[in-house]
Design an enzyme around this catalytic site. Structure first.
Site, PDB file in Angstrom:
ATOM      1  N   ARG A  23      54.565 105.760  35.355  1.00 21.37           N
ATOM      2  CA  ARG A  23      55.424 106.939  35.509  1.00 21.37           C
ATOM      3  C   ARG A  23      54.863 108.077  34.650  1.00 21.37           C
ATOM      4  NH1 ARG A  23      60.632 104.636  34.640  1.00 21.37           N
ATOM      5  NH2 ARG A  23      60.655 104.260  36.875  1.00 21.37           N
ATOM      6  N   ASN A  87      63.463 102.571  26.294  1.00 19.48           N
ATOM      7  CA  ASN A  87      62.418 101.767  26.928  1.00 19.48           C
ATOM      8  C   ASN A  87      61.780 100.865  25.887  1.00 19.48           C
ATOM      9  OD1 ASN A  87      62.214 103.179  29.635  1.00 19.48           O
ATOM     10  ND2 ASN A  87      61.879 104.904  28.251  1.00 19.48           N
ATOM     11  N   ASP A 103      54.920 100.246  29.108  1.00 16.61           N
ATOM     12  CA  ASP A 103      56.328  99.931  29.368  1.00 16.61           C
ATOM     13  C   ASP A 103      56.436  98.442  29.686  1.00 16.61           C
ATOM     14  OD1 ASP A 103      58.595  99.397  31.282  1.00 16.61           O
ATOM     15  OD2 ASP A 103      59.047 101.488  30.820  1.00 16.61           O
ATOM     16  N   ASP A 105      59.259  96.801  30.726  1.00 15.17           N
ATOM     17  CA  ASP A 105      60.348  96.494  31.653  1.00 15.17           C
ATOM     18  C   ASP A 105      61.746  96.510  31.035  1.00 15.17           C
ATOM     19  OD1 ASP A 105      58.206  95.847  33.520  1.00 15.17           O
ATOM     20  OD2 ASP A 105      58.133  93.889  32.564  1.00 15.17           O
ATOM     21  N   ASP A 107      64.995  97.455  29.162  1.00 15.12           N
ATOM     22  CA  ASP A 107      65.580  98.733  28.782  1.00 15.12           C
ATOM     23  C   ASP A 107      66.953  98.472  28.176  1.00 15.12           C
ATOM     24  OD1 ASP A 107      63.508 100.435  30.035  1.00 15.12           O
ATOM     25  OD2 ASP A 107      64.323  99.644  31.906  1.00 15.12           O
ATOM     26  N   ASP A 120      67.236  95.010  33.085  1.00 17.23           N
ATOM     27  CA  ASP A 120      65.940  94.644  33.682  1.00 17.23           C
ATOM     28  C   ASP A 120      65.303  93.375  33.114  1.00 17.23           C
ATOM     29  OD1 ASP A 120      66.219  96.911  35.281  1.00 17.23           O
ATOM     30  OD2 ASP A 120      65.170  98.169  33.835  1.00 17.23           O
TER      31      ASP A 120
END
Length: 176
Positions: A23, A87, A103, A105, A107, A120
């Protein structure tokens, strides 16, 4: 490590463990930039997803990135209070291109009343197998979740009284 200069406009990039770009947040104004932490602000910016989708954020946000902690925090300023999206990922690095992190995953969403929800976990378990996360990573991330929850309960760092408001005022000053 280099760090972005206060008042500069940077891009934020998150990656996955396999090195794939995940992202990109197009522009964040640096409100404080040191080798230890970066605090930034943005409002209604474009975000690009790895699958080609592009969307715009809905509200102003103050972002906290650490070079020492395995999480970053985005304080989203809404009419009914500040919501935090945290995050779990590597400490940031910075080069002339962007502020970057991996990242992982997991959160944590924190509500204005400081209650929170871990999100998540299924995605983490799936990617853990698919991307062959190192065994020690799970322990590092669980420690980071514990540390983050402690910060929330103690209202420390970006969760402290007045933090978001102070940096939002600075953001408005730089944005002009």
């Amino acid at each position: 490590m280099d760090f972005p200069k206060t008042g500069s406009n940077i891009e934020v990039q998150s990656y996955k463990h396999n090195g794939q770009l995940h992202r990109v947040w197009e522009e964040t104004i640096v409100l404080k930039g040191t080798s230890h932490e970066v605090i930034g602000g943005n409002d209604r910016i474009f975000v690009h997803e790895s699958d080609g989708r592009k969307w715009r954020t809905r509200e102003p946000a103050i972002c906290y990135f650490s070079a020492h902690h395995w999480f970053n925090v985005i304080g989203m300023i809404r009419d009914d209070g500040v919501y935090y999206y945290c995050n779990l990922g590597t400490p940031f690095t910075y080069d002339e291109e962007a502020l970057k992190y991996i990242d992982y995953d997991l959160d944590v969403k924190v509500f204005p009343d400081m209650t929170y929800r871990l999100l998540d976990q299924d995605e983490f378990k799936l990617h853990e197998k698919e991307m062959n996360y190192p065994k020690e990573l799970e322990g590092i991330l669980h420690h980071a979740v514990d540390e983050l929850v402690t910060w929330v309960s103690q209202q420390k760092g970006p969760f402290s009284q007045g933090f978001i408001e102070y940096w939002y005022e600075r953001f408005l000053h730089y944005r002009g």
